[in-house]
Motif scaffolding. Structure first.
Motif, PDB file in Angstrom:
ATOM      1  N   TRP A 208       0.830  -1.195   0.000  1.00 26.40           N
ATOM      2  CA  TRP A 208       0.000   0.000   0.000  1.00 26.40           C
ATOM      3  C   TRP A 208       0.860   1.239   0.000  1.00 26.40           C
ATOM      4  O   TRP A 208       2.021   1.238   0.424  1.00 26.40           O
ATOM      5  N   ASP A 209       0.292   2.319  -0.530  1.00 32.23           N
ATOM      6  CA  ASP A 209       0.912   3.641  -0.475  1.00 32.23           C
ATOM      7  C   ASP A 209       0.041   4.540   0.379  1.00 32.23           C
ATOM      8  O   ASP A 209      -1.095   4.221   0.684  1.00 32.23           O
ATOM      9  N   GLY A 210       0.576   5.686   0.721  1.00 34.47           N
ATOM     10  CA  GLY A 210      -0.237   6.621   1.485  1.00 34.47           C
ATOM     11  C   GLY A 210       0.028   6.537   2.975  1.00 34.47           C
ATOM     12  O   GLY A 210       0.808   5.707   3.455  1.00 34.47           O
ATOM     13  N   PRO A 211      -0.652   7.359   3.732  1.00 29.51           N
ATOM     14  CA  PRO A 211      -0.372   7.481   5.165  1.00 29.51           C
ATOM     15  C   PRO A 211      -0.932   6.352   6.013  1.00 29.51           C
ATOM     16  O   PRO A 211      -0.547   6.206   7.169  1.00 29.51           O
ATOM     17  N   LEU A 212      -1.865   5.571   5.494  1.00 29.65           N
ATOM     18  CA  LEU A 212      -2.534   4.550   6.290  1.00 29.65           C
ATOM     19  C   LEU A 212      -2.073   3.142   5.916  1.00 29.65           C
ATOM     20  O   LEU A 212      -1.909   2.820   4.739  1.00 29.65           O
ATOM     21  N   GLY A 213      -1.862   2.327   6.954  1.00 35.14           N
ATOM     22  CA  GLY A 213      -1.569   0.921   6.747  1.00 35.14           C
ATOM     23  C   GLY A 213      -2.834   0.104   6.902  1.00 35.14           C
ATOM     24  O   GLY A 213      -3.935   0.649   7.049  1.00 35.14           O
ATOM     25  N   PRO A 214      -2.719  -1.231   6.895  1.00 34.58           N
ATOM     26  CA  PRO A 214      -3.911  -2.081   6.979  1.00 34.58           C
ATOM     27  C   PRO A 214      -4.763  -1.826   8.213  1.00 34.58           C
ATOM     28  O   PRO A 214      -5.984  -1.635   8.103  1.00 34.58           O
ATOM     29  N   TRP A 215      -4.154  -1.819   9.391  1.00 33.03           N
ATOM     30  CA  TRP A 215      -4.936  -1.706  10.615  1.00 33.03           C
ATOM     31  C   TRP A 215      -5.301  -0.268  10.944  1.00 33.03           C
ATOM     32  O   TRP A 215      -6.382  -0.007  11.479  1.00 33.03           O
ATOM     33  N   SER A 216      -4.439   0.665  10.608  1.00 35.28           N
ATOM     34  CA  SER A 216      -4.800   2.068  10.816  1.00 35.28           C
ATOM     35  C   SER A 216      -5.919   2.467   9.857  1.00 35.28           C
ATOM     36  O   SER A 216      -6.778   3.297  10.191  1.00 35.28           O
ATOM     37  N   GLY A 217      -5.933   1.872   8.658  1.00 40.71           N
ATOM     38  CA  GLY A 217      -7.025   2.125   7.725  1.00 40.71           C
ATOM     39  C   GLY A 217      -8.351   1.628   8.273  1.00 40.71           C
ATOM     40  O   GLY A 217      -9.373   2.315   8.196  1.00 40.71           O
ATOM     41  N   LEU A 218      -8.337   0.425   8.849  1.00 43.48           N
ATOM     42  CA  LEU A 218      -9.560  -0.092   9.477  1.00 43.48           C
ATOM     43  C   LEU A 218      -9.973   0.767  10.667  1.00 43.48           C
ATOM     44  O   LEU A 218     -11.167   0.941  10.926  1.00 43.48           O
ATOM     45  N   ALA A 219      -8.996   1.302  11.387  1.00 38.22           N
ATOM     46  CA  ALA A 219      -9.310   2.181  12.516  1.00 38.22           C
ATOM     47  C   ALA A 219     -10.031   3.435  12.044  1.00 38.22           C
ATOM     48  O   ALA A 219     -10.957   3.919  12.710  1.00 38.22           O
ATOM     49  N   VAL A 220      -9.636   3.964  10.881  1.00 38.52           N
ATOM     50  CA  VAL A 220     -10.320   5.135  10.326  1.00 38.52           C
ATOM     51  C   VAL A 220     -11.759   4.781   9.978  1.00 38.52           C
ATOM     52  O   VAL A 220     -12.699   5.543  10.276  1.00 38.52           O
ATOM     53  N   THR A 221     -11.960   3.611   9.357  1.00 37.43           N
ATOM     54  CA  THR A 221     -13.327   3.176   9.049  1.00 37.43           C
ATOM     55  C   THR A 221     -14.130   2.998  10.330  1.00 37.43           C
ATOM     56  O   THR A 221     -15.322   3.332  10.387  1.00 37.43           O
TER      57      THR A 221
END
Length: 241
Positions: A208-221
C-alpha cells in the motif's frame, strides 16, 4: 428490560425478517462471485496485487452489507415498530446498543465466511499468480474482510438512524461507494485516503501507499462507523418515536 433480553429480541428480528437474511447471504454471494471474475483476468502486470484480486469482490459485497445495516434500522420506522421496541426497552440508549450489536455480530460472522470463501475461490482462480502470498497476508485479508464489512454495515445503520429512512441512506451510500470510490480510487496522499471505504480496504492489499496501513485504515473506518452510530444514538434519544 436489561441488555441481554434486548439483544436477544433484536437478534430474533434479524433472524425472522427474510429481507435481512437475504441481505446477509448477498454479502457472501456478491463478494465471492466478483472475486472469482477478477481472478479470471490473466493480466500479469508487475503492479498487480494478488491479495486484492482475491478480495476484489468486497467492493461489491459492501453494497449488500450497507443495505443490511440500513434495512435493519429503517424497519423500526415503519408501522410504528419503534414505539413497540421502546415500550419493551424504555432505555433508548440500551435499545440502540442492542440493535447495533445485533447488526454488527451477524455481519462479522458472515464476513468471516465471506473472507474464507473469497480467498479460497480467488486464489484458486488466480492459480500460480497467488503463490507469492504468505499465510500472514491471507489471514490479514480474511480478518480484514470480516471487520471491514461489519463496520460498513454499522456505518449504514448509524446513518439510517439519523435519516430515519433506508431509502435515503442507500441513496447516499450506494452512489458514494460505486462512483466516488472509483473516481478517487487511484488518488493517494490526499483526503481520499481517509474516506471510510478507501481507508478500510487498505487491509485487503498486499502492499500500500499513502499514510494509512492495513490496521490504521480499518481504525479510520471504525471512527466513521462510531461517529455515525453516535449521531444515530443521539437522534434516537432526542427525537419522538
Amino acid at each position: 428490560m436489561s441488555f441481554a433480553p434486548a439483544l436477544r429480541a433484536e437478534l430474533i428480528k434479524i433472524r425472522t425478517l427474510r429481507p435481512l437474511l437475504w441481505g446477509l447471504l448477498a454479502v457472501l454471494a456478491a463478494t465471492v462471485a466478483f472475486s472469482a471474475l477478477a481472478g479470471l483476468d490473466d493480466s500479469d502486470a508487475p503492479e498487480s496485487d494478488p491479495l486484492f484480486s482475491a478480495f476484489f469482490g468486497v467492493g461489491f459485497g459492501q453494497i449488500a452489507a450497507v443495505t443490511f445495516g440500513a434495512q435493519a434500522v429503517s424497519a423500526e420506522y415503519q408501522g410504528g415498530a419503534l414505539r413497540v421496541s421502546l415500550a419493551a426497552v424504555p432505555g433508548r440508549g440500551r435499545w440502540f446498543l442492542a440493535k447495533a450489536v445485533a447488526i454488527g455480530a451477524p455481519a462479522l460472522g458472515i464476513g468471516l465466511v465471506t473472507g474464507v470463501s473469497s480467498l479460497a475461490v480467488g486464489t484458486s482462480v488466480l492459480g500460480s499468480r497467488a503463490d507469492a502470498l504468505t499465510w500472514q497476508e491471507e489471514l490479514r485479508g480474511v480478518v480484514g474482510c470480516a471487520v471491514y464489512l461489519s463496520l460498513m454495515a454499522l456505518f449504514a445503520a448509524g446513518l439510517a438512524a439519523v435519516l430515519r429512512s433506508g431509502v435515503a441512506t442507500l441513496s447516499i451510500l450506494i452512489p458514494f461507494l460505486l462512483i466516488v470510490s472509483f473516481v478517487v480510487g487511484n488518488a493517494s496522499g490526499s483526503v481520499a485516503d481517509f474516506l471510510p471505504d478507501k481507508a478500510g480496504q487498505t487491509v485487503l492489499h498486499e502492499t500500500w501507499d499513502g499514510p494509512l496501513g492495513p490496521w490504521s485504515g480499518l481504525a479510520v473506518t471504525a471512527l466513521w462507523a462510531a461517529a455515525a452510530l453516535g449521531a444515530g444514538a443521539w437522534c434516537v434519544r432526542r427525537r419522538d418515536a
